[in-house]
Design a protein around this motif. Structure first.
Motif, PDB file in Angstrom:
ATOM      1  N   GLY B  39      33.649  -2.440 -28.047  1.00 58.95           N
ATOM      2  CA  GLY B  39      35.055  -2.463 -28.459  1.00 58.95           C
ATOM      3  C   GLY B  39      35.808  -1.200 -28.089  1.00 58.95           C
ATOM      4  N   GLN B  40      35.129  -0.257 -27.422  1.00 57.68           N
ATOM      5  CA  GLN B  40      35.761   1.005 -27.029  1.00 57.68           C
ATOM      6  C   GLN B  40      35.976   1.018 -25.511  1.00 57.68           C
ATOM      7  OE1 GLN B  40      36.575   3.450 -29.166  1.00 57.68           O
ATOM      8  NE2 GLN B  40      35.814   2.258 -30.893  1.00 57.68           N
ATOM      9  N   PRO B  41      36.896   1.849 -25.030  1.00 58.14           N
ATOM     10  CA  PRO B  41      37.026   1.993 -23.568  1.00 58.14           C
ATOM     11  C   PRO B  41      35.694   2.451 -22.976  1.00 58.14           C
ATOM     12  CG  PRO B  41      38.849   3.086 -24.687  1.00 58.14           C
ATOM     13  CD  PRO B  41      37.877   2.679 -25.757  1.00 58.14           C
ATOM     14  N   ALA B  42      35.324   1.850 -21.862  1.00 61.88           N
ATOM     15  CA  ALA B  42      34.037   2.199 -21.238  1.00 61.88           C
ATOM     16  C   ALA B  42      34.052   3.655 -20.779  1.00 61.88           C
ATOM     17  CB  ALA B  42      33.794   1.287 -20.047  1.00 61.88           C
ATOM     18  N   PRO B  43      32.904   4.314 -20.863  1.00 61.16           N
ATOM     19  CA  PRO B  43      32.840   5.682 -20.339  1.00 61.16           C
ATOM     20  C   PRO B  43      33.180   5.699 -18.850  1.00 61.16           C
ATOM     21  CG  PRO B  43      30.854   5.137 -21.585  1.00 61.16           C
ATOM     22  CD  PRO B  43      31.618   3.866 -21.428  1.00 61.16           C
ATOM     23  N   ALA B  44      33.718   6.820 -18.420  1.00 65.78           N
ATOM     24  CA  ALA B  44      34.089   6.932 -17.005  1.00 65.78           C
ATOM     25  C   ALA B  44      32.827   6.978 -16.133  1.00 65.78           C
ATOM     26  CB  ALA B  44      34.894   8.196 -16.781  1.00 65.78           C
ATOM     27  N   ILE B  45      32.874   6.243 -15.029  1.00 68.46           N
ATOM     28  CA  ILE B  45      31.781   6.326 -14.053  1.00 68.46           C
ATOM     29  C   ILE B  45      32.411   6.598 -12.698  1.00 68.46           C
ATOM     30  CG2 ILE B  45      29.934   5.101 -12.853  1.00 68.46           C
ATOM     31  CD1 ILE B  45      29.524   3.360 -15.219  1.00 68.46           C
ATOM     32  N   VAL B  46      32.113   7.736 -12.158  1.00 68.80           N
ATOM     33  CA  VAL B  46      32.552   8.052 -10.797  1.00 68.80           C
ATOM     34  C   VAL B  46      31.304   8.490 -10.043  1.00 68.80           C
ATOM     35  CG1 VAL B  46      34.049   9.462  -9.354  1.00 68.80           C
ATOM     36  CG2 VAL B  46      34.812   8.792 -11.626  1.00 68.80           C
ATOM     37  N   THR B  47      30.907   7.685  -9.084  1.00 66.22           N
ATOM     38  CA  THR B  47      29.672   7.970  -8.359  1.00 66.22           C
ATOM     39  C   THR B  47      29.753   7.369  -6.956  1.00 66.22           C
ATOM     40  OG1 THR B  47      27.257   7.762  -8.482  1.00 66.22           O
ATOM     41  CG2 THR B  47      28.513   5.922  -9.338  1.00 66.22           C
ATOM     42  N   THR B  48      28.621   7.285  -6.303  1.00 63.70           N
ATOM     43  CA  THR B  48      28.576   6.603  -5.003  1.00 63.70           C
ATOM     44  C   THR B  48      27.469   5.561  -5.054  1.00 63.70           C
ATOM     45  OG1 THR B  48      27.041   8.262  -4.188  1.00 63.70           O
ATOM     46  CG2 THR B  48      29.366   8.583  -3.643  1.00 63.70           C
ATOM     47  N   THR B  49      27.577   4.583  -4.159  1.00 68.94           N
ATOM     48  CA  THR B  49      26.496   3.604  -4.056  1.00 68.94           C
ATOM     49  C   THR B  49      25.417   4.203  -3.157  1.00 68.94           C
ATOM     50  OG1 THR B  49      27.358   2.569  -2.069  1.00 68.94           O
ATOM     51  CG2 THR B  49      28.205   1.749  -4.168  1.00 68.94           C
ATOM     52  N   ILE B  50      24.261   3.543  -3.114  1.00 70.40           N
ATOM     53  CA  ILE B  50      23.210   4.072  -2.237  1.00 70.40           C
ATOM     54  C   ILE B  50      23.592   3.900  -0.765  1.00 70.40           C
ATOM     55  CG2 ILE B  50      21.346   3.779  -3.922  1.00 70.40           C
ATOM     56  CD1 ILE B  50      20.456   1.311  -2.317  1.00 70.40           C
ATOM     57  N   ASP B  51      24.674   3.125  -0.523  1.00 71.06           N
ATOM     58  CA  ASP B  51      25.190   3.001   0.848  1.00 71.06           C
ATOM     59  C   ASP B  51      26.356   3.951   1.092  1.00 71.06           C
ATOM     60  OD1 ASP B  51      23.363   0.910   1.305  1.00 71.06           O
ATOM     61  OD2 ASP B  51      24.703  -0.472   0.247  1.00 71.06           O
ATOM     62  N   GLU B  52      26.469   4.952   0.216  1.00 75.17           N
ATOM     63  CA  GLU B  52      27.462   6.023   0.360  1.00 75.17           C
ATOM     64  C   GLU B  52      28.903   5.562   0.156  1.00 75.17           C
ATOM     65  OE1 GLU B  52      26.331   8.903   0.369  1.00 75.17           O
ATOM     66  OE2 GLU B  52      24.283   8.643   1.121  1.00 75.17           O
ATOM     67  N   GLN B  53      29.101   4.433  -0.508  1.00 77.40           N
ATOM     68  CA  GLN B  53      30.464   3.998  -0.801  1.00 77.40           C
ATOM     69  C   GLN B  53      30.889   4.604  -2.144  1.00 77.40           C
ATOM     70  OE1 GLN B  53      32.453   2.079   1.283  1.00 77.40           O
ATOM     71  NE2 GLN B  53      30.724   2.576   2.616  1.00 77.40           N
ATOM     72  N   PRO B  54      32.148   5.061  -2.253  1.00 76.96           N
ATOM     73  CA  PRO B  54      32.576   5.621  -3.540  1.00 76.96           C
ATOM     74  C   PRO B  54      32.740   4.520  -4.594  1.00 76.96           C
ATOM     75  CG  PRO B  54      34.419   5.547  -2.012  1.00 76.96           C
ATOM     76  CD  PRO B  54      33.209   5.107  -1.245  1.00 76.96           C
ATOM     77  N   PHE B  55      32.493   4.871  -5.844  1.00 77.85           N
ATOM     78  CA  PHE B  55      32.680   3.900  -6.929  1.00 77.85           C
ATOM     79  C   PHE B  55      33.328   4.603  -8.115  1.00 77.85           C
ATOM     80  CE2 PHE B  55      31.467   1.982 -10.946  1.00 77.85           C
ATOM     81  CZ  PHE B  55      31.842   0.661 -10.747  1.00 77.85           C
ATOM     82  N   ASP B  56      34.380   3.975  -8.656  1.00 76.83           N
ATOM     83  CA  ASP B  56      35.045   4.497  -9.849  1.00 76.83           C
ATOM     84  C   ASP B  56      35.278   3.306 -10.772  1.00 76.83           C
ATOM     85  OD1 ASP B  56      36.738   5.470 -11.772  1.00 76.83           O
ATOM     86  OD2 ASP B  56      38.081   6.504 -10.378  1.00 76.83           O
ATOM     87  N   LEU B  57      34.612   3.310 -11.918  1.00 74.67           N
ATOM     88  CA  LEU B  57      34.728   2.162 -12.841  1.00 74.67           C
ATOM     89  C   LEU B  57      36.183   1.942 -13.275  1.00 74.67           C
ATOM     90  CD1 LEU B  57      33.304  -0.040 -14.489  1.00 74.67           C
ATOM     91  CD2 LEU B  57      32.905   1.649 -16.286  1.00 74.67           C
ATOM     92  N   GLY B  58      36.916   3.045 -13.410  1.00 72.37           N
ATOM     93  CA  GLY B  58      38.325   2.940 -13.809  1.00 72.37           C
ATOM     94  C   GLY B  58      39.156   2.134 -12.827  1.00 72.37           C
ATOM     95  N   ARG B  59      38.683   2.043 -11.589  1.00 73.63           N
ATOM     96  CA  ARG B  59      39.420   1.287 -10.561  1.00 73.63           C
ATOM     97  C   ARG B  59      39.040  -0.189 -10.559  1.00 73.63           C
ATOM     98  NH1 ARG B  59      41.969   5.036 -10.868  1.00 73.63           N
ATOM     99  NH2 ARG B  59      42.408   6.704  -9.393  1.00 73.63           N
ATOM    100  N   ARG B  60      38.094  -0.588 -11.387  1.00 74.68           N
ATOM    101  CA  ARG B  60      37.667  -1.993 -11.404  1.00 74.68           C
ATOM    102  C   ARG B  60      38.315  -2.769 -12.547  1.00 74.68           C
ATOM    103  NH1 ARG B  60      37.604  -2.154  -6.875  1.00 74.68           N
ATOM    104  NH2 ARG B  60      37.086  -4.367  -7.115  1.00 74.68           N
TER     105      ARG B  60
END
Lengths: 327, 179
Positions: B39-60
């Motif tokens: 019920g809370q905002p998800a923690p921020a996740i900013v990382t990369t995939t193992i294929d070197e693609q950037p990932f930001d949970l806030g952008r999903r």
């Protein structure tokens, strides 16, 4: 001339002696308790590593039995240690706040030092209260022979003494619990973030579909503290344009200009953010009537893998844009 | 006599209280597990995939997001994998299909690549090199699966392996509640 009997005088003197001794006993217990806790307190960490060590000693490894994060080599313990090191390095949280963060995520069972509040405080309060009551009981039993009063009177004194001992013992125990128990200043799940950017953005998203005005206000509040927040720039602009569609031409033009500027700023800040590109394509087509530019923006939007909600909007519009270009 | 009566009454009160607790408590039979993050905002996740693609949970935000914490040597993770493959296949056929991500837990990129090339599963695998994502979500042991709604709120946590159809049913339930 006094009407009181010698026996009454003796009784009164004995009671005063007992109270005096009790007061001394209580003072002694409190002094010893303070001395023990005062001597046991360290002088505080000297370096960041000291802080990290002190905090990790207060937290149990969540996947092993009876080991603290400080000593454990388990993967979960190492991850927690890394997070603690990161938070200590940031310098934004106190030790108690960092412990509270870990306890919040992994549950209270990872706390090696019992809390000084709630039911857990009994761990601190009960031994102290019991010690004080035992000392008082001992004093009373020693004095029983010396006090030459009647049996009901002795019983009344015993009850009063014990009540005082329980009250004093509990009070001292509570003080000890407050002093030595685990203090957790943050009790909310995400660390008291009611007004944080993440919380405001989440509230804005919830408000968005039904209460556009509140959502615009919330995104505006995010931009007050974080003017380059890409999500707030994008969604505030999008909602302003959507709500302006019901107004007259001049307001729509004004909103269009603001929206294009904000979406452009969001794209400049984060070119990979799909939502801004998608909304730019939609607005340029729907409100600007420019199908060629819209197609370019919508194609770029799809390349950036937008989330499902935005993708749905864009895919239905692309056929319209292509039809407009074909005409 | 008086003491005996008092003891009997006290015992009866405690027993009655226990019965009430047993009746009122929900018994924890659901597959979802408690977490202060629900019920809370998800923690921020900013990382990369193992294929070197950037990932930001806030952008999903705008998509349902499923995070599966995984290690290629963990037996329950291996056991649940076919169910996850089926789930992702069904979701990718939907216009509003959930996005599925593996969060690599204490494992190497090469081990993850080997596992997925042998067992299937063409979805992004997120690096969590120092365990920051696991700590943010309070994940001590894998597998764990989390569902985050399109507004970015944490909606479900499943501890341990998921059986066939469980994720599908849970997500359908959440979608229905979302309206």
């Amino acid at each position: 001339m006094s009407l009181e009997s010698p026996a009454h005088h003796a009784n009164h003197a004995a009671r005063r002696t007992m109270l005096r001794r009790l007061a001394w006993a209580v003072t002694l217990v409190v002094a010893i308790a303070l001395l023990v806790f005062g001597a046991g307190r360290d002088t505080g960490p000297l370096t960041q590593q000291d802080r990290i060590d002190a905090i990790t000693k207060r937290i149990a490894c969540p996947t092993c039995d009876g080991e603290s994060v400080y000593v454990s080599r388990a993967a979960a313990a190492q991850a927690i240690r890394a997070e603690i090191a990161r938070q200590v390095g940031d310098g934004l949280k106190t030790d108690d706040e960092i412990v509270a963060f870990v306890a919040d995520r992994f549950g209270g069972q990872v706390l090696l030092v019992p809390s000084g509040r709630g039911l857990e405080a009994l761990v601190w309060v009960l031994p102290v209260a019991l010690a004080v009551v035992l000392v008082a009981g001992l004093l009373v039993s020693v004095n029983r022979g010396a006090v030459g009063s009647s049996r009901p009177s002795r019983r009344r004194k015993l009850v009063i003494t014990m009540v005082i001992a329980v009250v004093v013992g509990t009070g001292v125990g509570v003080l000890v619990a407050r002093q030595s128990g685990q203090r957790l200043p943050l009790q909310t799940a995400t660390g008291g973030i009611e007004d944080s950017t993440a919380s405001l953005l989440s509230q804005a998203r919830l408000a968005g579909p039904t209460d556009v005005k509140s959502a615009i206000d919330l995104y505006g509040r995010v931009l007050e503290t974080d003017p380059d927040n890409v999500e707030a720039l994008t969604y505030r602009a999008w909602l302003i344009m959507l709500s302006a569609r019901q107004f007259d031409e001049s307001l729509r033009k004004q909103a269009y200009a603001t929206t294009i500027a904000s979406l452009g700023r969001a794209i400049e800040l984060d070119p990979a953010y799909p939502d801004a590109m998608c909304f730019l394509g939609i607005v340029v087509f729907r409100d600007g009537g420019d199908a060629a530019s819209a197609k370019e923006f919508l194609d770029r939007c799809i390349e950036r893998n937008p989330p499902a909600e935005v993708r749905g909007l864009v895919e239905s519009l692309r056929t319209e844009v292509e039809a407009a270009l074909g005409d | 006599m008086k003491f005996a009566r008092l003891s009997a009454v006290a015992t009866a009160v405690v027993l009655a209280a226990m019965i009430v607790v047993f009746i009122v408590s929900d018994g924890d039979t659901d597959v979802g597990t408690r977490s202060p993050l629900l019920g809370q905002p998800a923690p921020a996740i900013v990382t990369t995939t193992i294929d070197e693609q950037p990932f930001d949970l806030g952008r999903r935000k705008g998509s349902w997001v499923v995070l599966n914490f995984f290690n290629s040597t963990c037996v329950p993770c291996i056991a649940e994998h076919p169910s996850l493959v089926k789930f992702v296949s069904a979701e990718s056929a939907r216009p509003d299909g959930a996005e599925f991500y593996t969060v690599v837990n204490d494992d190497s990129d090469s081990a993850i690549r080997d596992f997925f090339s042998a067992n299937g599963g063409n979805w992004p695998k997120l690096r969590d090199a120092d365990g920051a994502i696991a700590v943010a979500f309070g994940v001590a042991k894998v597998p764990e699966t989390w569902i985050i709604d399109p507004n970015g709120f944490v909606r479900l946590r499943i501890l341990g392996a998921v059986a066939d159809g469980v994720l599908e049913a849970q997500l359908a339930d959440l979608r229905a509640r979302e309206g």
